[in-house]
Design an enzyme around this catalytic site. Sequence first.
Site, mmCIF file in Angstrom:
data_model
loop_
_atom_site.group_PDB
_atom_site.id
_atom_site.type_symbol
_atom_site.label_atom_id
_atom_site.label_comp_id
_atom_site.label_asym_id
_atom_site.label_seq_id
_atom_site.Cartn_x
_atom_site.Cartn_y
_atom_site.Cartn_z
ATOM 1 N N CYS A 1 6.636 26.560 34.787
ATOM 2 C CA CYS A 1 7.852 27.376 34.911
ATOM 3 C C CYS A 1 8.121 27.713 36.389
ATOM 4 C CB CYS A 1 7.702 28.667 34.108
ATOM 5 S SG CYS A 1 8.163 28.511 32.371
ATOM 6 N N ASP B 1 -2.044 17.919 40.319
ATOM 7 C CA ASP B 1 -3.184 18.608 40.930
ATOM 8 C C ASP B 1 -4.515 18.021 40.464
ATOM 9 O OD1 ASP B 1 -1.550 20.584 42.328
ATOM 10 O OD2 ASP B 1 -1.115 21.409 40.346
ATOM 11 N N GLN C 1 5.180 12.438 33.317
ATOM 12 C CA GLN C 1 4.300 12.089 34.429
ATOM 13 C C GLN C 1 4.665 10.716 34.995
ATOM 14 O OE1 GLN C 1 0.102 12.856 34.104
ATOM 15 N NE2 GLN C 1 0.339 13.878 32.131
ATOM 16 N N HIS D 1 6.263 23.047 27.943
ATOM 17 C CA HIS D 1 7.325 22.986 28.957
ATOM 18 C C HIS D 1 7.738 21.515 29.133
ATOM 19 C CE1 HIS D 1 9.299 25.023 32.472
ATOM 20 N NE2 HIS D 1 9.620 23.750 32.611
ATOM 21 N N ASN E 1 4.204 12.538 27.425
ATOM 22 C CA ASN E 1 3.392 12.863 26.239
ATOM 23 C C ASN E 1 3.987 14.114 25.669
ATOM 24 O OD1 ASN E 1 1.356 10.967 26.348
ATOM 25 N ND2 ASN E 1 0.082 12.219 27.678
ATOM 26 N N GLY F 1 -2.109 15.249 22.903
ATOM 27 C CA GLY F 1 -2.924 15.691 24.028
ATOM 28 C C GLY F 1 -2.099 16.340 25.120
ATOM 29 N N CYS F 2 -0.843 16.676 24.790
ATOM 30 C CA CYS F 2 0.001 17.314 25.793
ATOM 31 C C CYS F 2 -0.417 18.772 25.943
ATOM 32 C CB CYS F 2 1.471 17.225 25.391
ATOM 33 S SG CYS F 2 2.537 18.057 26.556
ATOM 34 N N SER F 3 -0.646 19.153 27.194
ATOM 35 C CA SER F 3 -1.263 20.452 27.438
ATOM 36 C C SER F 3 -0.261 21.605 27.442
ATOM 37 C CB SER F 3 -1.990 20.401 28.786
ATOM 38 O OG SER F 3 -1.088 19.990 29.801
ATOM 39 N N HIS G 1 11.605 26.659 29.753
ATOM 40 C CA HIS G 1 10.344 26.429 29.058
ATOM 41 C C HIS G 1 10.550 26.002 27.599
ATOM 42 C CE1 HIS G 1 5.993 27.085 28.592
ATOM 43 N NE2 HIS G 1 6.273 27.556 27.392
ATOM 44 N N HIS H 1 8.229 18.126 30.283
ATOM 45 C CA HIS H 1 7.760 17.433 31.487
ATOM 46 C C HIS H 1 7.225 16.058 31.151
ATOM 47 C CE1 HIS H 1 3.952 18.839 29.814
ATOM 48 N NE2 HIS H 1 3.347 17.932 30.560
ATOM 49 N N ARG I 1 0.517 3.560 -2.954
ATOM 50 C CA ARG I 1 -0.718 4.254 -3.346
ATOM 51 C C ARG I 1 -0.474 5.760 -3.378
ATOM 52 N NH1 ARG I 1 -4.275 4.881 2.013
ATOM 53 N NH2 ARG I 1 -2.368 4.684 3.181
ATOM 54 N N TYR J 1 -10.890 -0.184 10.603
ATOM 55 C CA TYR J 1 -10.487 -1.576 10.802
ATOM 56 C C TYR J 1 -9.690 -1.741 12.099
ATOM 57 C CZ TYR J 1 -8.833 -6.248 9.556
ATOM 58 O OH TYR J 1 -8.577 -7.591 9.552
ATOM 59 N N ARG K 1 0.799 -1.218 0.000
ATOM 60 C CA ARG K 1 0.000 0.000 0.000
ATOM 61 C C ARG K 1 0.832 1.268 0.000
ATOM 62 N NH1 ARG K 1 -3.842 0.805 4.439
ATOM 63 N NH2 ARG K 1 -5.548 1.595 3.206
ATOM 64 N N CYS L 1 2.929 29.977 32.107
ATOM 65 C CA CYS L 1 3.088 28.520 32.152
ATOM 66 C C CYS L 1 3.006 28.011 33.583
ATOM 67 C CB CYS L 1 4.449 28.150 31.542
ATOM 68 S SG CYS L 1 4.919 26.440 31.867
HETATM 69 P P1 H2U Z 1 0.375 16.423 29.947
HETATM 70 O O1 H2U Z 1 1.690 15.724 30.181
HETATM 71 O O2 H2U Z 1 -0.590 15.541 29.227
HETATM 72 O O3 H2U Z 1 0.559 17.759 29.329
HETATM 73 O O4 H2U Z 1 -0.268 16.709 31.375
HETATM 74 C C1 H2U Z 1 0.229 17.623 32.298
HETATM 75 C C2 H2U Z 1 -0.355 17.286 33.652
HETATM 76 O O5 H2U Z 1 -0.243 18.421 34.511
HETATM 77 C C3 H2U Z 1 -1.830 16.909 33.618
HETATM 78 O O6 H2U Z 1 -1.939 15.564 34.046
HETATM 79 C C4 H2U Z 1 -1.331 18.420 35.400
HETATM 80 C C5 H2U Z 1 -2.491 17.861 34.594
HETATM 81 O O7 H2U Z 1 -3.383 17.186 35.439
HETATM 82 N N1 H2U Z 1 -1.539 19.784 35.922
HETATM 83 C C6 H2U Z 1 -1.330 20.050 37.269
HETATM 84 O O8 H2U Z 1 -1.030 19.118 38.027
HETATM 85 N N2 H2U Z 1 -1.443 21.323 37.738
HETATM 86 C C7 H2U Z 1 -1.804 22.383 36.968
HETATM 87 O O9 H2U Z 1 -1.861 23.505 37.453
HETATM 88 C C8 H2U Z 1 -2.141 22.189 35.548
HETATM 89 C C9 H2U Z 1 -1.944 20.806 34.992
HETATM 90 ZN ZN ZN Z 2 7.168 26.771 31.340
#
Ligand code: H2U
Ligand code: ZN
Length: 349
Positions: free
Chosen positions: A54, A77, A169, A165, A154, A160-162, A114, A167, A30, A317, A27, A51
């Site tokens: 930070c 948190d 988990q 910076h 992530n 989905g990383c928020s 950062h 980091h 294609r 699929y 494939r 942030c």
């Molecule tokens: P990501 O690795 O998916 O970006 O998640 C960052 C984590 O930071 C997320 O699990 C936590 C979120 O719950 N967080 C805190 O603990 N305190 C905060 O003030 C914001 C985000």
């Molecule tokens: Zn930062």
Amino acid sequence: MQMNLKEFPHRRYNPLTGEWVLVSPHRTRRPWQGRKEKPQLEKTVEYDPGCYLCPGNSRAGGIQNPDYSDTFVFINDYSALLPESPKDDLNREDLLIARSERGICKVICFSPRHDLTLPLMEIRDIRKVIDVWEHEYQVLGNTPFIRYVQIFENRGASMGCSNPHPHGQVWSSETIPQIPAKELEHQQSYLEAHDSCLLCDYLRLELEIDERIVIKNNSFAVLVPFWAVWPFETMLLPRRHVGSLSELNEDEKNDLAEIIKKLGTRYDNLFETHFPYSMGLHQKPTDKKSHPEWHFHMHYLPPLLRSADVKKFMVGYELLATVQRDITAESAASQLRNLSDIHFLHSTG
Ligand code: H2U
Ligand code: ZN
């Protein structure tokens, strides 16, 4: 006779999980009319007053981060697991089944800067992250009710990383979650059947064949597993049989920092972007058993397929039947192998 893995659809077996992946190498021919231009990289600053990771800034609930200078760890948190959940379970006619689950979740800042990422950090600073990972594995793993510690990162908005910076988990839990539990079962049964370790044997075979190896140093190798699902999925393995970071010596920990930087650099260079991924450490469970079968490893699971903005979708699929890939593991490995170890942001060309 040799099986033709380059041209015809076939299934590949993952001996770590017992799952199969459908491979459709034909494939890749294609036609593709998607976008190909390089997206602009956003400019980043060393310190972002908005942030929540930070140094000195406030997080959810008004807690203030210390003015940290290397790494910084705090209880998430918005923890997905809580240490104090009451013990409870439900079973209604073997159909409605639930169990309480306790755990502890933390966030690990890799650097006060950062604008950095693991591949842009110095090896000695990545080494500090490895020491924090080891410390958290030890501390959480020694907590009486914790049987498994999952450390992960992530990276990138598409994962989905928020927050950019740097980091990761740690989620630690009362039970061994499904994926490590499958890996445990398969490593155990392989050890029983062969009287040797599954991943020691697999790494030996891959080093011998030398077709899916991406990089190696004295203590580690990175390869695209024969059974990889994501286009550029890799696995990072210690050459020596160790169950966790705690069993690595100083030289090996430094070699781990070096190879994490190299792998991240090659990923970023592939599509000249901050390559998004989920990566994580699979260390032996902390259920107070000895686990001679467990071989420490890391998985890198990146979604990108053919450019910085074209990712592989797990849909149709794959959601309903089985996972599938087009480009072969061998071709992904050769692309990653041929990239430079100098980050594209640092190269003068
Ligand atoms: P990501 O690795 O998916 O970006 O998640 C960052 C984590 O930071 C997320 O699990 C936590 C979120 O719950 N967080 C805190 O603990 N305190 C905060 O003030 C914001 C985000
Ligand atoms: Zn930062």
